[in-house]
Design a protein around this motif. Sequence first.
Motif, PDB file in Angstrom:
ATOM      1  N   LYS A 329       0.857  -1.178   0.000  1.00  0.00           N
ATOM      2  CA  LYS A 329       0.000   0.000   0.000  1.00  0.00           C
ATOM      3  C   LYS A 329       0.902   1.239   0.000  1.00  0.00           C
ATOM      4  O   LYS A 329       2.041   1.196   0.468  1.00  0.00           O
ATOM      5  CB  LYS A 329      -0.897   0.001   1.237  1.00  0.00           C
ATOM      6  N   VAL A 330       0.384   2.358  -0.499  1.00  0.00           N
ATOM      7  CA  VAL A 330       1.192   3.571  -0.539  1.00  0.00           C
ATOM      8  C   VAL A 330       0.343   4.788  -0.228  1.00  0.00           C
ATOM      9  O   VAL A 330      -0.821   4.874  -0.659  1.00  0.00           O
ATOM     10  CB  VAL A 330       1.902   3.732  -1.907  1.00  0.00           C
ATOM     11  N   ALA A 377      -3.831   7.989  -2.822  1.00  0.00           N
ATOM     12  CA  ALA A 377      -3.922   8.467  -1.435  1.00  0.00           C
ATOM     13  C   ALA A 377      -2.884   9.563  -1.201  1.00  0.00           C
ATOM     14  O   ALA A 377      -1.692   9.282  -1.037  1.00  0.00           O
ATOM     15  CB  ALA A 377      -3.710   7.308  -0.470  1.00  0.00           C
ATOM     16  N   VAL A 378      -3.352  10.815  -1.194  1.00  0.00           N
ATOM     17  CA  VAL A 378      -2.476  11.979  -1.014  1.00  0.00           C
ATOM     18  C   VAL A 378      -3.000  12.809   0.150  1.00  0.00           C
ATOM     19  O   VAL A 378      -4.209  13.075   0.228  1.00  0.00           O
ATOM     20  CB  VAL A 378      -2.432  12.867  -2.280  1.00  0.00           C
ATOM     21  N   ILE A 418       0.942  11.662  10.555  1.00  0.00           N
ATOM     22  CA  ILE A 418       1.036  10.599   9.557  1.00  0.00           C
ATOM     23  C   ILE A 418       0.411   9.310  10.079  1.00  0.00           C
ATOM     24  O   ILE A 418      -0.338   8.632   9.363  1.00  0.00           O
ATOM     25  CB  ILE A 418       2.506  10.369   9.144  1.00  0.00           C
ATOM     26  N   ALA A 419       0.696   8.967  11.333  1.00  0.00           N
ATOM     27  CA  ALA A 419       0.144   7.733  11.908  1.00  0.00           C
ATOM     28  C   ALA A 419      -1.385   7.765  11.900  1.00  0.00           C
ATOM     29  O   ALA A 419      -2.034   6.758  11.583  1.00  0.00           O
ATOM     30  CB  ALA A 419       0.676   7.540  13.326  1.00  0.00           C
ATOM     31  N   ALA A 420      -1.966   8.910  12.229  1.00  0.00           N
ATOM     32  CA  ALA A 420      -3.427   9.021  12.246  1.00  0.00           C
ATOM     33  C   ALA A 420      -4.012   8.839  10.850  1.00  0.00           C
ATOM     34  O   ALA A 420      -5.046   8.180  10.669  1.00  0.00           O
ATOM     35  CB  ALA A 420      -3.837  10.373  12.827  1.00  0.00           C
ATOM     36  N   ALA A 423      -3.759   5.227   9.798  1.00  0.00           N
ATOM     37  CA  ALA A 423      -4.789   4.427  10.470  1.00  0.00           C
ATOM     38  C   ALA A 423      -6.111   4.506   9.716  1.00  0.00           C
ATOM     39  O   ALA A 423      -6.828   3.501   9.595  1.00  0.00           O
ATOM     40  CB  ALA A 423      -4.964   4.907  11.908  1.00  0.00           C
ATOM     41  N   ASP A 424      -6.437   5.690   9.200  1.00  0.00           N
ATOM     42  CA  ASP A 424      -7.669   5.839   8.415  1.00  0.00           C
ATOM     43  C   ASP A 424      -7.564   5.125   7.068  1.00  0.00           C
ATOM     44  O   ASP A 424      -8.507   4.455   6.641  1.00  0.00           O
ATOM     45  CB  ASP A 424      -7.967   7.321   8.182  1.00  0.00           C
ATOM     46  N   GLU A 425      -6.406   5.271   6.402  1.00  0.00           N
ATOM     47  CA  GLU A 425      -6.239   4.685   5.070  1.00  0.00           C
ATOM     48  C   GLU A 425      -6.120   3.159   5.135  1.00  0.00           C
ATOM     49  O   GLU A 425      -6.654   2.456   4.279  1.00  0.00           O
ATOM     50  CB  GLU A 425      -4.984   5.263   4.398  1.00  0.00           C
TER      51      GLU A 425
END
Length: 434
Positions: A329-330, A377-378, A418-420, A423-425
């Motif tokens: 994933k990216v 995903a940006v 970034i971690a948050a 977590a959503d993505e």
Amino acid sequence: MNGTGKTTNSPAKTPRRSVRIAANFIVIVLCLLAVEAGFTLYYFLSEGKLVSPQTREEIRSNTFVVHMTSKRNVKCRYMDTVYPHPYLTNVHADNPPCENSEFEINNVGLFGRDFPYKKETDKFRIMVSGGSVAAMFGQLHKDKPKFLEEQLNKCYVPPEGRKTFEVYNGADGGWKQPQQAIMTLLFGEVFDGIITLEGFNEKDMLLEKWTAWSKRFEWPSNNFILVNPSASGSYLPILGGAALNSFYSFYYNTPLLKSSNTIYFLVDTARTKLNDSIMKNMASLHKSHLTNFSVPKEWTRDEVYEYNLDQYKKYFKTTAALAQAQGAKVVFFIQPSPVYGKTLTEEEKGVVGDLSYKDLYLKMTDTLLKLKQEGIAVHSLLDVFSAIPDTIYADHIHFFADPATGESVGNRAVAKAIAARLADEWRFEKKCSD
């Protein structure tokens, strides 16, 4: 007076040799002090304040290069670690004189723990790629904080029954797209997730001074010449560079010379002349990377800008496709910049430099965020420091980090954001309250 009553003139006494040497030495020292005073006055008048040559060199070098200058092994400097790579322009090596430094250079020439050779199912492994900000975020040094890894393991549960998160540093100073895409091509199959932290280096290829120069988005960083000196088209710059590098090493490790404004002026002038000579030689060549990375000279600046922006979008899509093809994933993150989203402290205002690229950076960010409509995903991190009144920026883009502990308010805030978003993505379960 002799026997006849006449006065005899005695020959004048010649000063002893030691006295003459001492006098000459004093004259030389006074002349050197006068010259040093002159250059000190020159820099004071041009800079408006007294700045030590060492501080001036650090400001010129940027925070990443300063952090890459070993404190444990004073003979090891940034340029001593740079090593050529056939696909990535440059990586790093801890060859002499850098074999006992505090940097943790891994099996692929980057920083941190060694890259795996196969994808494993015990841990959720993530690669961070980008330029120097991403490299420092991923961590350069041994026994210093791994910001994103610590935040993920503190607040989230890895998916699919994995035990922990592991974050690998796939970034380096001066890198920009397509190096992130190339890293994904080379190593994507061993990671579960890939993130990029980018935008600042890439925006240079959209600035008016670059579009006026008619250069493609892929124009390499200065490290290309550093690791490929023959590309300059002449061996004289190579010999000059070797001589300057040897003298610079002696200069940098000699406290008296390093504190001299005169020596700094001479070294800086020699550096400038060498760079000018390299560019002049390359410009005279029929083919060089000056021509290989050019666009048609008849293109307007707007045409070059649109072309390079399209190339940037292409590398987002390419990186995403390469990751997907390898089962990874990216997510792309546009890095924060002092031009927007933070009230700068007085200390920051003194180091962030020219902020006239604000409108361009915001326009570029808006354009890239529209790629979400194509399934890319940006995320923008431009406002990540909006609620932080402390000093974050140590120079034009890098975040301050404590030299002793490696702690960094900026990197901690970026890691949390970034971690948050990851977590959503990627559907991580949250386990902390903050």
